[in-house]
Design an enzyme around this catalytic site. Structure first.
Site, PDB file in Angstrom:
ATOM      1  N   ASP A 293       0.857  -1.186   0.000  1.00  0.00           N
ATOM      2  CA  ASP A 293       0.000   0.000   0.000  1.00  0.00           C
ATOM      3  C   ASP A 293       0.892   1.235   0.000  1.00  0.00           C
ATOM      4  OD1 ASP A 293      -2.261   1.879   0.693  1.00  0.00           O
ATOM      5  OD2 ASP A 293      -3.327  -0.015   0.983  1.00  0.00           O
ATOM      6  N   HIS A 335      -3.960   6.176   3.387  1.00  0.00           N
ATOM      7  CA  HIS A 335      -4.669   4.994   2.887  1.00  0.00           C
ATOM      8  C   HIS A 335      -4.018   3.723   3.421  1.00  0.00           C
ATOM      9  CE1 HIS A 335      -5.854   1.880  -0.067  1.00  0.00           C
ATOM     10  NE2 HIS A 335      -6.970   2.566  -0.158  1.00  0.00           N
ATOM     11  N   SER A 525     -11.292  -1.083  -0.675  1.00  0.00           N
ATOM     12  CA  SER A 525     -10.102  -0.944   0.174  1.00  0.00           C
ATOM     13  C   SER A 525     -10.364  -1.455   1.582  1.00  0.00           C
ATOM     14  CB  SER A 525      -9.666   0.519   0.239  1.00  0.00           C
ATOM     15  OG  SER A 525      -9.136   0.952  -0.981  1.00  0.00           O
TER      16      SER A 525
END
Length: 703
Positions: A293, A335, A525
């Site tokens: 990520d 994120h 996600s």
């Protein structure tokens, strides 16, 4: 005629002309008009719109120059006549990648002229002058400058193209790329280049042009894009990490008061909390997960207790390779932080969760997590960093990969998936998200890559009420304002759902850099780390049985992947929670504790999944064979390889919105369907009209 030829004289002819006529004709003319620059004293308002920068050469289009053709196409639209000069040049810059169209202004400042269409003859108040501007002679920076606070309807992610050049025979000396190209990385037989004047949408045009230029210089190489960019994942288009909105997104279930942070872990949903308790009670249980990520944000109270900082790795060019940290100001508000906490987050207190939840917040907090930063933003999917991270995960003994990103396929990506599968790693990747309103259809509504490969588990989305994370299942009577609520999960077509599995989203807890958490985690996600956590818990619980069956032996490690998937797929919630489960979820919705009760499958029952490389390359071969029969390949001039044009066409289906509906339903494993589709006149016409397609590809579509 391919948009890559210039009318500029060949260098040899130019030299001959200057040698013959320079002293007698051109020299005297230049001397006659050579004087001190007078631009600063010009009283008129001057606006220059040109095809290229002063140090560049423009190219031919089909009938006119590329700049003129862009003007012609734009002028056919009434909305164009409302644009001022900067807006008009921006619109042209959207239509071709190189050279960079030029905008230059100086002289009198006439407000009405600045605001008007630059080719309007009769401009009101044209005599009103409000000062003057000096000519700005500094070089124009590449790319448009868009603020982070753009309006929703103007969201555009601007990234430069990045290309991988793989030498067939490395050059004897270093290549000077020129000022429009940066070398990001250099190896014995490859270069990674950033094309500073080329937006990512036109990466294939740049790749074909660069390959042709290298061939002309006697250098043979494979040139291909390595990066795909998703505007649909931009900060302004999601609620992932929206620290200013800590509440649930009211359009999607649950709503405030219906559930508490942590609802997704309960027995009525993923069962991850119960499954974790069983694994904790299993002597010697352990498992290592690679988290691919944007990295983690140090200091967050819910970071995994077993976050392996010794093994952390950063694969982003020009960053510290030993530090996989993200930054709160990165544009996604972490994120990677949000997904790693959902994957294996540690204990949280009620003071950190609005008084709603206390306990472990991650799906598999018993797991060791190796953080791998493969991108500076979830917007970007770089298949080079993905492949390198996969190889690193293999070398470090990881058994699960969790990646909440998606992009366009490549042979490099496929090979990495194969290596992971053969090493016994369960790869879980987000199916992707799409948008149903707002800026338009951002991304196809289907499973993207690498999730679409059959050796990967594609994570799709199921909501609190077990219905699909899809606009058709929004709350009845909910208000819809243009905002992040327009994001929904992707699924389908049926041919890409055979290895899919759903996790829960939206309104899951999302670790934030402002509040410890917000309630509005969303997208696939959020679903992906839950599916990956379920796979990791199964491995930790059943390691001994899988070792006894030989699933850790060389040549048999793929059986471990299939055994884990068998347990997860057979135990998943299906028709008992949602009637049309197969269409949206593939194999159902995760039930982690139920999965732990499934015995390890016997070797005789396991079937090896098709190679990801052969799947991707098979599609490329089909399309490439189609091109080989077209007019372009009957010419004697050098052309890009048919497989490169085939790969470009398949990427185009995921780049140009006019193809999204087609890409969302086409069976990529069906050669008859693929060839029938690309052979249709209507399909050809769409390619010819696409501003994203290279001129080579357009010519390859012609009979």
């Amino acid at each position: 005629m391919r948009g890559l030829r210039s009318r500029k004289l060949p260098l040899k002819q130019e030299q001959d002309i200057m040698e013959t006529y320079g002293p007698t004709v051109y020299g005297p003319l230049q001397d006659q008009f050579r004087s001190t620059a007078q631009a600063a004293n010009v009283k008129a308002a001057v606006k220059l719109l040109a095809a290229c920068q002063d140090d560049q050469t423009t190219f031919d289009g089909e009938s006119n120059g590329v700049f003129t053709e862009s003007f012609i196409e734009l002028f056919r639209k009434a909305a164009t006549r409302k644009k001022n000069a900067p807006e008009l040049i921006d619109a042209i810059r959207e239509r071709y990648y190189y050279p960079r169209p030029n905008f230059f202004e100086y002289g009198a400042i006439i407000p009405s002229f600045d605001a008007a269409f630059p080719f309007q003859i009769d401009i009101p108040d044209a005599a009103v002058v409000k000062g003057s501007r000096k000519p700005d002679l500094k070089p124009t920076p590449a790319g448009r400058n868009l603020t982070k606070e753009e309006e929703w309807d103007e969201v555009k992610v601007k990234r430069n193209a990045q290309l991988l050049v793989t030498w067939k025979v490395p050059p004897a000396k270093d290549i000077d790329p020129g000022k429009d190209i940066d070398i990001l990385e250099k190896g014995a037989d490859y270069l990674v280049l950033e094309m500073k004047t080329t937006p990512h949408e036109h990466s294939w045009s740049a790749a074909h042009a660069l390959r042709q230029s290298l061939l002309a210089a006697g250098l043979e190489a494979v040139v291909e894009p390595i990066m795909s960019v998703s505007p649909a994942q931009d900060k302004r288009a999601t609620r992932e990490g929206d620290a200013n909105n800590p509440d649930y997104i009211r359009e999607w279930p649950p709503a405030m008061g219906e559930a508490a942070i942590g609802w997704h872990l309960g027995d009525a949903h993923s069962q991850l909390a119960k499954a974790t308790a069983e694994v904790r009670a299993t002597p010697g249980a352990h498992v290592r997960i690679a988290h691919l990520d944007t990295g983690y944000i140090a200091g967050h109270p819910a970071l995994p207790e077993n976050l392996d900082l010794q093994r952390q790795r950063n694969f982003v060019s020009k960053e510290n390779p030993d530090l996989a940290q993200d930054k709160p100001e990165s544009g996604q508000d972490g994120h990677g932080l949000g997904t790693v906490v959902l994957l294996a987050g540690g204990k949280v207190t009620k003071t950190q969760t609005f008084g709603e939840y206390e306990g472990y917040i991650g799906g598999a907090p018993v797991a060791t997590v190796v953080p791998c930063r493969i991108s500076e933003s979830v917007v970007i999917m770089n298949d080079r960093t993905f492949a390198e991270a996969i190889d690193y995960a293999i070398g470090e003994g990881c058994e699960v990969v969790s990646m909440s990103m998606a992009g366009k396929p490549s042979q490099r990506m496929a090979r990495a998936v194969n290596r992971a599968y053969e090493a016994g790693i369960v790869v879980v990747s987000a199916a992707s998200n799409c948008w149903y309103k707002g800026t338009g259809a951002l991304l196809p509504k289907c499973v993207l890559f690498p999730a679409a490969f059959e050796r990967v588990i594609a994570a799709t989305g199921a909501m609190y009420d077990h219905k699909p994370y899809d606009v058709d299942f929004l709350r009845e009577g909910s208000e819809r304002a243009i905002s992040t609520q327009y994001m929904q999960g992707s699924w389908g077509p049926a041919s890409r759902m055979t290895r899919a599995l759903a996790g829960y989203t939206p309104n899951t807890p999302w670790a934030s850099s402002v509040h410890p958490f917000v309630r509005s985690g969303g997208g696939t996600s959020s679903a992906t780390p839950q599916v990956a956590a379920t796979a990791a818990l199964y491995i930790a619980r059943h390691r001994n049985e899988m070792e006894q069956k030989g699933y850790y032996d060389e040549g048999k490690k793929w059986m471990k992947v299939e055994a884990v998937r068998h347990a997860l797929f057979t135990s998943a919630a299906k028709g008992n929670v949602f009637a049309d489960w197969k269409k949206y979820y593939g194999n159902g919705i995760i039930r982690a504790w139920d999965a732990l009760q499934v015995p390890v499958a016997e070797p005789s029952t396991l079937v090896q999944s098709p190679s990801a490389e052969s799947t991707w390359w098979g599609i490329v071969e089909i399309v490439g064979s189609f091109f080989k029969r077209r007019k372009l390949f009957r010419s004697t001039t050098p052309v890009p390889p048919e497989e490169a044009l085939a790969a470009e066409l398949l990427h185009l289906l995921q780049t140009d919105p006019q193809f999204y509906e087609l890409f969302s339903r086409i069976d990529l494993s069906n050669p008859v369907e693929i060839e029938a589709t690309i052979g249709q006149p209507g399909f050809r016409d769409k390619v010819l009209a696409s501003p994203y397609a290279s001129s080579w590809l357009k010519e390859a579509m012609m009979m």
